[in-house]
Write a protein that holds these residues in place. Structure first.
Motif, PDB file in Angstrom:
ATOM      1  N   ALA A 185      -6.888  -3.771  -0.912  1.00 34.74           N
ATOM      2  CA  ALA A 185      -8.227  -3.197  -1.068  1.00 34.74           C
ATOM      3  C   ALA A 185      -9.110  -4.103  -1.926  1.00 34.74           C
ATOM      4  CB  ALA A 185      -8.140  -1.804  -1.673  1.00 34.74           C
ATOM      5  N   ARG A 186      -8.527  -4.768  -2.913  1.00 31.43           N
ATOM      6  CA  ARG A 186      -9.306  -5.682  -3.757  1.00 31.43           C
ATOM      7  C   ARG A 186      -9.792  -6.899  -2.972  1.00 31.43           C
ATOM      8  NH1 ARG A 186      -5.830  -3.894  -7.694  1.00 31.43           N
ATOM      9  NH2 ARG A 186      -4.256  -5.507  -7.412  1.00 31.43           N
ATOM     10  N   THR A 187      -9.057  -7.305  -1.965  1.00 33.64           N
ATOM     11  CA  THR A 187      -9.446  -8.468  -1.167  1.00 33.64           C
ATOM     12  C   THR A 187     -10.422  -8.105  -0.061  1.00 33.64           C
ATOM     13  OG1 THR A 187      -7.282  -9.413  -1.587  1.00 33.64           O
ATOM     14  CG2 THR A 187      -8.540 -10.416   0.166  1.00 33.64           C
ATOM     15  N   ALA A 188     -10.422  -6.861   0.389  1.00 31.38           N
ATOM     16  CA  ALA A 188     -11.299  -6.443   1.490  1.00 31.38           C
ATOM     17  C   ALA A 188     -12.762  -6.554   1.076  1.00 31.38           C
ATOM     18  CB  ALA A 188     -10.978  -5.019   1.911  1.00 31.38           C
ATOM     19  N   ILE A 213      -7.688   1.206   8.042  1.00 23.27           N
ATOM     20  CA  ILE A 213      -8.221   2.211   7.127  1.00 23.27           C
ATOM     21  C   ILE A 213      -9.249   1.528   6.238  1.00 23.27           C
ATOM     22  CG2 ILE A 213      -6.152   3.657   7.119  1.00 23.27           C
ATOM     23  CD1 ILE A 213      -5.406   2.488   4.427  1.00 23.27           C
ATOM     24  N   GLU A 214     -10.260   2.293   5.835  1.00 20.76           N
ATOM     25  CA  GLU A 214     -11.277   1.744   4.954  1.00 20.76           C
ATOM     26  C   GLU A 214     -10.662   1.457   3.593  1.00 20.76           C
ATOM     27  OE1 GLU A 214     -14.418   4.604   4.896  1.00 20.76           O
ATOM     28  OE2 GLU A 214     -15.258   3.864   6.781  1.00 20.76           O
ATOM     29  N   ALA A 215     -11.045   0.342   3.008  1.00 18.03           N
ATOM     30  CA  ALA A 215     -10.520  -0.024   1.692  1.00 18.03           C
ATOM     31  C   ALA A 215     -10.845   1.061   0.667  1.00 18.03           C
ATOM     32  CB  ALA A 215     -11.087  -1.366   1.252  1.00 18.03           C
ATOM     33  N   ALA A 216     -11.985   1.737   0.819  1.00 15.34           N
ATOM     34  CA  ALA A 216     -12.359   2.810  -0.106  1.00 15.34           C
ATOM     35  C   ALA A 216     -11.372   3.975  -0.028  1.00 15.34           C
ATOM     36  CB  ALA A 216     -13.767   3.296   0.201  1.00 15.34           C
ATOM     37  N   ALA A 217     -10.783   4.209   1.143  1.00 15.68           N
ATOM     38  CA  ALA A 217      -9.814   5.299   1.292  1.00 15.68           C
ATOM     39  C   ALA A 217      -8.529   5.016   0.527  1.00 15.68           C
ATOM     40  CB  ALA A 217      -9.507   5.537   2.767  1.00 15.68           C
ATOM     41  N   VAL A 218      -8.242   3.750   0.297  1.00 13.77           N
ATOM     42  CA  VAL A 218      -7.038   3.374  -0.451  1.00 13.77           C
ATOM     43  C   VAL A 218      -7.123   3.916  -1.874  1.00 13.77           C
ATOM     44  CG1 VAL A 218      -5.786   1.410  -1.414  1.00 13.77           C
ATOM     45  CG2 VAL A 218      -6.545   1.366   0.958  1.00 13.77           C
ATOM     46  N   LYS A 219      -8.317   3.902  -2.439  1.00 10.27           N
ATOM     47  CA  LYS A 219      -8.500   4.379  -3.808  1.00 10.27           C
ATOM     48  C   LYS A 219      -8.132   5.858  -3.951  1.00 10.27           C
ATOM     49  CE  LYS A 219     -12.015   0.944  -4.799  1.00 10.27           C
ATOM     50  NZ  LYS A 219     -11.040  -0.073  -4.923  1.00 10.27           N
ATOM     51  N   THR A 220      -8.334   6.651  -2.903  1.00  8.54           N
ATOM     52  CA  THR A 220      -7.948   8.064  -2.965  1.00  8.54           C
ATOM     53  C   THR A 220      -6.439   8.241  -2.986  1.00  8.54           C
ATOM     54  OG1 THR A 220      -7.966   8.389  -0.570  1.00  8.54           O
ATOM     55  CG2 THR A 220     -10.043   8.753  -1.720  1.00  8.54           C
ATOM     56  N   LEU A 221      -5.723   7.265  -2.460  1.00 13.37           N
ATOM     57  CA  LEU A 221      -4.260   7.341  -2.433  1.00 13.37           C
ATOM     58  C   LEU A 221      -3.618   6.855  -3.731  1.00 13.37           C
ATOM     59  CD1 LEU A 221      -3.467   5.992   1.126  1.00 13.37           C
ATOM     60  CD2 LEU A 221      -3.452   8.359   0.348  1.00 13.37           C
TER      61      LEU A 221
END
Length: 143
Positions: free
Chosen positions: A28-31, A79-87
């Motif tokens: 997610a940090r690289t996206a 999946i959107e990188a922003a959705a990773v933060k919810t996980l």
């Protein structure tokens, strides 16, 4: 030859939650977070040979990570990188985690909490010939 992909088949994987969230956080940090290139703001996940592989890019850097899994996905998913933060908060202390892909969602379960993430349908992005209709695809002439 056109390949038909059955998108309604549910399939899933089981892996270590802490390893999974570490992998996803790095990706997610690289996206990209540039709104003009929405596909670059995705994390691509697919399974091969007992591993979940993840990929992301921001045009200048690319990242790849993998974690050991049991099972496989029916296809590559975005999946959107922003959705990773919810996980991240959900999976930090998770032991065994189950990811199930079904049609347009991915369900993440740590056997106590369940979170559903909307997948990005890669079929909604136009193919190059359709995106460039009316434009010349010939190489520029040298003078």
């Amino acid at each position: 030859m056109t390949e038909t992909i059955e998108k309604s088949t549910a399939a899933g994987i089981t892996t270590n939650g802490a390893e999974l969230v570490g992998m996803l956080a790095d990706l997610a940090r690289t996206a990209s977070n540039d709104k003009t290139t929405p596909m670059l703001g995705m994390v691509r996940l697919h399974t091969v040979g007992g591993y979940l592989h993840g990929w992301s890019t921001d045009r200048f850097r690319a990242a790849h990570a993998q974690v050991r899994i049991d099972g496989e996905f029916p296809r590559a998913v975005f999946i959107e990188a922003a959705a990773v933060k919810t996980l991240e908060s959900m999976l930090r202390r998770a032991g065994r985690t189950r990811l199930t892909v079904e049609h347009d969602t991915m369900t993440v379960t740590d056997f106590a909490v369940t979170q559903t993430i909307q997948l990005v349908d890669d079929y909604t992005y136009p193919s190059l010939p359709n995106a460039c209709k009316g434009a010349s695809l010939r190489a520029p002439r040298r003078e």
